[in-house]
Write an enzyme that holds these catalytic residues in place. Structure first.
Site, PDB file in Angstrom:
ATOM      1  N   GLY A   1      38.945  40.784  65.269  1.00 53.05           N
ATOM      2  CA  GLY A   1      39.682  41.784  65.101  1.00 53.05           C
ATOM      3  C   GLY A   1      39.737  42.809  64.160  1.00 53.05           C
ATOM      4  O   GLY A   1      39.692  42.296  63.023  1.00 53.05           O
TER       5      GLY A   1
ATOM      6  N   LYS B   1      43.689  31.945  59.232  1.00 49.35           N
ATOM      7  CA  LYS B   1      42.181  32.390  58.210  1.00 49.35           C
ATOM      8  C   LYS B   1      43.973  33.463  57.023  1.00 49.35           C
ATOM      9  O   LYS B   1      44.568  34.410  57.406  1.00 49.35           O
ATOM     10  CB  LYS B   1      41.843  33.354  58.883  1.00 49.35           C
TER      11      LYS B   1
ATOM     12  N   LYS C   1      32.439  40.715  66.304  1.00 52.46           N
ATOM     13  CA  LYS C   1      33.473  42.227  66.706  1.00 52.46           C
ATOM     14  C   LYS C   1      32.636  42.119  68.055  1.00 52.46           C
ATOM     15  O   LYS C   1      31.551  43.196  66.950  1.00 52.46           O
ATOM     16  CB  LYS C   1      34.410  42.337  65.969  1.00 52.46           C
TER      17      LYS C   1
ATOM     18  N   GLU D   1      34.422  33.596  55.000  1.00 52.81           N
ATOM     19  CA  GLU D   1      34.487  35.035  55.550  1.00 52.81           C
ATOM     20  C   GLU D   1      33.613  35.725  54.238  1.00 52.81           C
ATOM     21  O   GLU D   1      34.922  35.601  53.075  1.00 52.81           O
ATOM     22  CB  GLU D   1      35.463  34.770  57.008  1.00 52.81           C
TER      23      GLU D   1
ATOM     24  N   ASP E   1      30.731  38.715  58.437  1.00 50.12           N
ATOM     25  CA  ASP E   1      31.624  39.487  59.017  1.00 50.12           C
ATOM     26  C   ASP E   1      30.875  40.925  59.104  1.00 50.12           C
ATOM     27  O   ASP E   1      30.133  41.723  59.783  1.00 50.12           O
ATOM     28  CB  ASP E   1      33.092  39.693  58.830  1.00 50.12           C
TER      29      ASP E   1
ATOM     30  N   SER F   1      44.812  35.744  61.145  1.00 45.81           N
ATOM     31  CA  SER F   1      44.389  35.824  60.184  1.00 45.81           C
ATOM     32  C   SER F   1      45.918  37.020  58.751  1.00 45.81           C
ATOM     33  O   SER F   1      46.503  37.722  59.331  1.00 45.81           O
ATOM     34  CB  SER F   1      44.017  37.264  60.013  1.00 45.81           C
TER      35      SER F   1
ATOM     36  N   LYS G   1      43.836  36.504  53.507  1.00 48.71           N
ATOM     37  CA  LYS G   1      42.224  37.028  52.308  1.00 48.71           C
ATOM     38  C   LYS G   1      42.705  36.590  51.207  1.00 48.71           C
ATOM     39  O   LYS G   1      44.063  36.532  50.713  1.00 48.71           O
ATOM     40  CB  LYS G   1      43.319  38.412  53.196  1.00 48.71           C
TER      41      LYS G   1
END
Ligand code: OSB
Ligand code: MG
Length: 369
Positions: free
Chosen positions: A290, A161, A262, A213, A238, A135, A163
């Site tokens: 995570g 991934k 998670k 996400e 998430d 990420s 952001k």
């Protein structure tokens, strides 16, 4: 088993590279390590809260308070018959899943050591190695992010991934796709958009993303269901999934096509396993997310991700992607194929370096015993 002693350690560990999301940038990770003792054995867990309530409402201070003043006293003198959802003892406390999860992880580790089984075996894991991804945070310049994507792809990560947030989204994804046309790629918005942005988010449909996400609000399901009906890119939730029940409801409401599980966010390893089970029945693919865990929380995540339903590469990266020196030995390493070997030894399967914990601890308190 009776928990004879429970200690909390508040750590502050410098990240090798800052990590920026739609809710802010961090250069250090603050977290709470849970140490549980019984019958001469020690078990370890982690409540990977943050210093500030950006991702969730839980912080180091709230989790410390809830664990010390409510959860730990509940375990005093209690005989725990078997490894299982310890969090059930904690149902009198509303919410605070990360505080509950940290303690459940430590007790699971204790049972695993007592039974001389790995965490993976305790949970029913079947994989010898887990496929994994990375990420990448928001950077000051697109060029900087492209460099980091390059590096992560060379290290073998099976998916990347990135952001996103308003003004760091469509153009950035377009630039990555131009340079890496076939890279398995996804975007994580950390709740930065609203349904009014649907037309803008639909532009991401052009880039063959594996999923997007948590585009919308942290406790929303209804608008995610509406958005999913308007875009082709699969939505992965998430923040919206704070319990097993939330996951079940999200699937029924068609609010997502994928779930990021998670264990800290849903209240512990056993709630995470139950969520994994219902997703398998409903044919909803899952992956293990995570929260910038130290090696202790990371070892728990590796065990969880060894369950058969974790078919997509997750966010469990190498220790060196986060830390100069991790608190476990050996550090978590990612092989050339973008996989992490699931340890077979008892408990965590890694040695906890207590002197490292001491080095990064800001505070330590015995909350039971
Ligand atoms: O949204 O998945 C997230 C890190 C901190 C808070 C929230 C998130 C993340 C990550 C990184 O994306 C996951 C990791 O590498 O541990
Ligand atoms: Mg996320």
């Amino acid at each position: 088993m009776k928990i004879e002693r429970l200690d909390l350690l508040h750590l502050k560990m410098p990240l090798v590279h800052h990590f920026e999301t739609s809710f802010g940038r961090v250069s250090d990770k603050e977290t709470i390590i849970v140490r549980a003792e019984s019958g001469g054995l020690v078990g370890w867990g982690e409540a990977p809260v943050a210093a500030s309530p950006g991702y969730s409402y839980e912080t180091v201070q709230t989790a410390w308070h809830v664990m010390r003043d409510f959860l730990a006293p509940r375990l005093k003198g209690v005989e725990i018959a078997r490894a299982g959802p310890i969090a059930e003892f904690f149902s009198f406390v509303r919410g605070h899943p990360m505080a509950k999860a940290g303690i459940e992880m430590a007790i699971l580790d204790l049972f695993a050591r007592q039974e001389r089984k790995s965490l993976s075996a305790m949970l029913g894991g079947t994989r010898l190695a887990i496929p994994t991804g990375v990420s990448l945070g928001i950077e000051d310049r697109v060029e900087d992010l492209l460099g980091r994507v390059d590096q992560a792809a060379a290290q073998g990560y099976q998916r990347i991934k990135v952001k996103i947030r308003p003004r760091w989204d469509v153009d950035v994804i377009a630039a990555i796709r131009k340079r890496f046309p076939s890279l398995p790629l996804m975007a994580d918005a950390n709740a930065a958009y609203s349904l009014a942005d649907a037309a803008h988010l639909r532009k991401l449909d052009d880039f063959n993303l594996m999923m997007i996400e948590q585009p919308l609000d942290h406790d929303d399901l209804l608008d995610h269901a509406r958005l999913q009906a308007m875009i082709r890119t699969p939505i992965c939730l998430d923040e919206s999934i704070k319990s097993y029940e939330d996951g079940r409801r999200a699937i029924e409401a068609n609010a997502c096509k994928v779930i990021n599980i998670k264990q800290a966010r849903v209240g512990g390893p056993f709630a995470a396993k139950a969520l994994h089970n219902v997703c398998a029945v409903k044919n909803v693919p899952v992956w293990c997310g995570g929260l910038l865990e130290t090696g202790i929380g990371r070892a728990h995540n590796i065990a969880l991700a060894s369950l058969p339903g974790f078919t997509l590469p997750g966010d469990i990266s190498a220790s060196s992607r986060y830390w100069q020196e991790d608190v476990i030995d050996p550090p978590v390493e990612v092989g050339a194929g973008g996989t992490i070997a699931v340890p077979r030894g008892p408990g965590l399967g890694y040695t906890v370096l207590e002197e490292r914990l001491q080095k990064y601890a800001l505070r330590r308190e015995t909350v039971l015993g």
